[in-house]
Write a protein that holds these residues in place. Sequence first.
Motif, mmCIF file in Angstrom:
data_model
loop_
_atom_site.group_PDB
_atom_site.id
_atom_site.type_symbol
_atom_site.label_atom_id
_atom_site.label_comp_id
_atom_site.label_asym_id
_atom_site.label_seq_id
_atom_site.Cartn_x
_atom_site.Cartn_y
_atom_site.Cartn_z
ATOM 1 N N LEU A 63 -2.469 17.228 -28.526
ATOM 2 C CA LEU A 63 -2.686 17.760 -29.867
ATOM 3 C C LEU A 63 -2.814 16.647 -30.902
ATOM 4 O O LEU A 63 -3.675 16.698 -31.784
ATOM 5 C CB LEU A 63 -1.541 18.704 -30.246
ATOM 6 N N CYS A 64 -1.953 15.649 -30.804
ATOM 7 C CA CYS A 64 -1.986 14.560 -31.784
ATOM 8 C C CYS A 64 -3.235 13.698 -31.616
ATOM 9 O O CYS A 64 -3.796 13.204 -32.604
ATOM 10 C CB CYS A 64 -0.730 13.708 -31.669
ATOM 11 N N ALA A 65 -3.682 13.508 -30.384
ATOM 12 C CA ALA A 65 -4.885 12.714 -30.138
ATOM 13 C C ALA A 65 -6.129 13.416 -30.652
ATOM 14 O O ALA A 65 -7.188 12.801 -30.775
ATOM 15 C CB ALA A 65 -5.026 12.431 -28.643
ATOM 16 N N ALA A 66 -6.012 14.697 -30.964
ATOM 17 C CA ALA A 66 -7.125 15.457 -31.547
ATOM 18 C C ALA A 66 -6.989 15.581 -33.062
ATOM 19 O O ALA A 66 -7.783 16.279 -33.693
ATOM 20 C CB ALA A 66 -7.183 16.846 -30.908
ATOM 21 N N ARG A 67 -5.982 14.922 -33.644
ATOM 22 C CA ARG A 67 -5.729 15.053 -35.089
ATOM 23 C C ARG A 67 -5.674 13.701 -35.782
ATOM 24 O O ARG A 67 -4.870 13.499 -36.686
ATOM 25 C CB ARG A 67 -4.417 15.819 -35.301
ATOM 26 N N ASP A 68 -6.497 12.808 -35.395
ATOM 27 C CA ASP A 68 -6.653 11.511 -36.064
ATOM 28 C C ASP A 68 -5.410 10.635 -36.006
ATOM 29 O O ASP A 68 -5.302 9.667 -36.760
ATOM 30 C CB ASP A 68 -7.076 11.689 -37.526
ATOM 31 N N VAL A 69 -4.449 10.966 -35.163
ATOM 32 C CA VAL A 69 -3.350 10.034 -34.921
ATOM 33 C C VAL A 69 -3.917 8.835 -34.175
ATOM 34 O O VAL A 69 -4.661 8.989 -33.207
ATOM 35 C CB VAL A 69 -2.224 10.714 -34.103
ATOM 36 N N GLN A 70 -3.596 7.631 -34.639
ATOM 37 C CA GLN A 70 -4.195 6.429 -34.070
ATOM 38 C C GLN A 70 -3.275 5.665 -33.132
ATOM 39 O O GLN A 70 -3.744 4.845 -32.339
ATOM 40 C CB GLN A 70 -4.645 5.492 -35.200
ATOM 41 N N SER A 71 -1.969 5.905 -33.221
ATOM 42 C CA SER A 71 -1.040 5.149 -32.373
ATOM 43 C C SER A 71 0.267 5.918 -32.252
ATOM 44 O O SER A 71 0.576 6.788 -33.075
ATOM 45 C CB SER A 71 -0.769 3.773 -32.981
ATOM 46 N N PRO A 72 1.071 5.578 -31.229
ATOM 47 C CA PRO A 72 2.385 6.230 -31.095
ATOM 48 C C PRO A 72 3.274 6.034 -32.319
ATOM 49 O O PRO A 72 4.144 6.877 -32.594
ATOM 50 C CB PRO A 72 2.974 5.537 -29.859
#
Length: 599
Positions: A63-72
Amino acid sequence: MWLEGSSEKRFSDDFILLQYSFQIYKTILDFHTMSVKIQTRSINPNVFNDLLTAGTDPLIARLCAARDVQSPAELDDKLAALLPYQTLTNCEAAAGRLADAVERQEKILIVADYDADGATACSVGMSGLAAMGAKVDFLVPNRFEHGYGLTPELAEIAAEQGVDLLVTVDNGIASIAGVARAQELGLDVIVTDHHLPAETVPDCIIVNPNQKGCGFQSKSLAGVGVIFYVLMALRAELRRRNYFSDGLKEPNLGDLLDLVALGTVADVVSLDHNNRILVSQGLKRMRSGKMRPGIRALFEVARRDWRKAQPFDMGFALGPRINAAGRLDDMSVGIACLLARDDAEAQELAAQLNNLNIERREIEQSMLQDALNDFPETLAPGQTTLVAYRDDFHQGVVGIVASRLKDRFYRPTIVFAPADNGEVRGSGRSIPNLHLRDALDLVSKRHPDLILKFGGHAMAAGLSILEHNIPAFQTAFEEAVREMVCEDDLSQTYITDGSLPARDITLEQAQNLARHVWGQGFAPPSFTDEFHVIRQQPLGAEGKHKKVWLQKDGYEFEAMFWRCSEDIPEYIRTVYRPVANEWRNNLELQLYIDYWEAA
């Protein structure tokens, strides 16, 4: 379309709350012949792998990888991960002037906006400054008497009270005349705001992440977030001056995070990483009971469980009750509730806010039905906007009605209500691919005498015009928007997270999703799948809702179809959200259906 006419209707509380999901059901979509698209968010595979490597739950990583999150690192919600206040232009300058005022015991007056962001920002400013020994009070304009922002009239009222320093919260970036008048009267002014500035801004200390040249990376900071940052800088400045060495305890600004979270969610700003930290930390305080009496009282009067506080509660239960004070009466009641020192006072004020919210809801539904009665069943071919006005519309509720109409017709919408001296004030709501303030700016440039004043954001804006100019504005607004959008922009689009394997549609996963912060700009997860309909039954006194049992890959699920009375076909494609539903102390998985169509 310019509306006339009248009638009345009341909607139930559950439907109003379920607007959170921006649901437009199939029956409504068919009624307005609106085209619908379902799209799946793309996933950044590199980010997804990085998140998995860092130990993130696989579904959350997806989900986060589909929401413009760039890094952990963007999943870190610790306060230490907040952007530094030093990068917010003029934050330290404002802190320096405030530190002088605190040390000299000058009289500080906070001028607040009359919405939930303004009320929480005012409460943060009042509480934080008082904790540092400041001599501080507040003034909130009355929507109907003073208009918006720091006006010359308010500057004169402040001068009569012997104020030395004016601090605006959640307003002021457009208050050129008000700031100038205050300075003529010998008052210093600090503007703290987050609204988009015009080409000309007041000549004073301005703290606004959206002002020209500001390098602060979070442009979505709410008004309450801006004043919180100023207080962080002020505490650091007073610490440098050894101010707290005289016996005054240095305040824990974390105590203000319940207010910061509430204002941030209620103002529907984008939940970027910085805002998610503020909201997450505020939620943790609420869930642990570490909140001020006013917020606890609002949870109770809204019949929401603070132990399970979610952004939903703040955006659609607490926020509207605070906003009701500014819409119908005086926001001082909302601020007083947030500043209440004990439970008894807070409960009394929260009850007043609840009553105002009930009245607001009745006015809203009457206005909405008046509007719907006068719109045609289908819009004219090529029509891209809606404009509504009646001489009995209520100024304080036009924004909500505009939002409801926008949801129904999926068109940028502006609703006007009468003001004074032949003027009408409008509030607008937009669709994702149309920047509403830019559209109004285009109208203003093409027709310089048409709009008296305007301001706002991409998704919401306000303006004033003369009543007799409504038809001309309607034409100019339609022409401007038609140039700015294409046909695809006017199609209702559900952006989903794709299919969810049946084995992962579980109560545990629903609870897992509920633990995270979702909201504007960081959309709550939704999925799309095809199901076999096993059985269905109507719910509610008039059968307005349906409970349906669905089957996928041998697994059976209970689903809720809100505001749906028609028969569901045997095979359907849905957009849905897994929800951990609590009913009579039992916790069970339900699927909330946002949209369905025959498969």
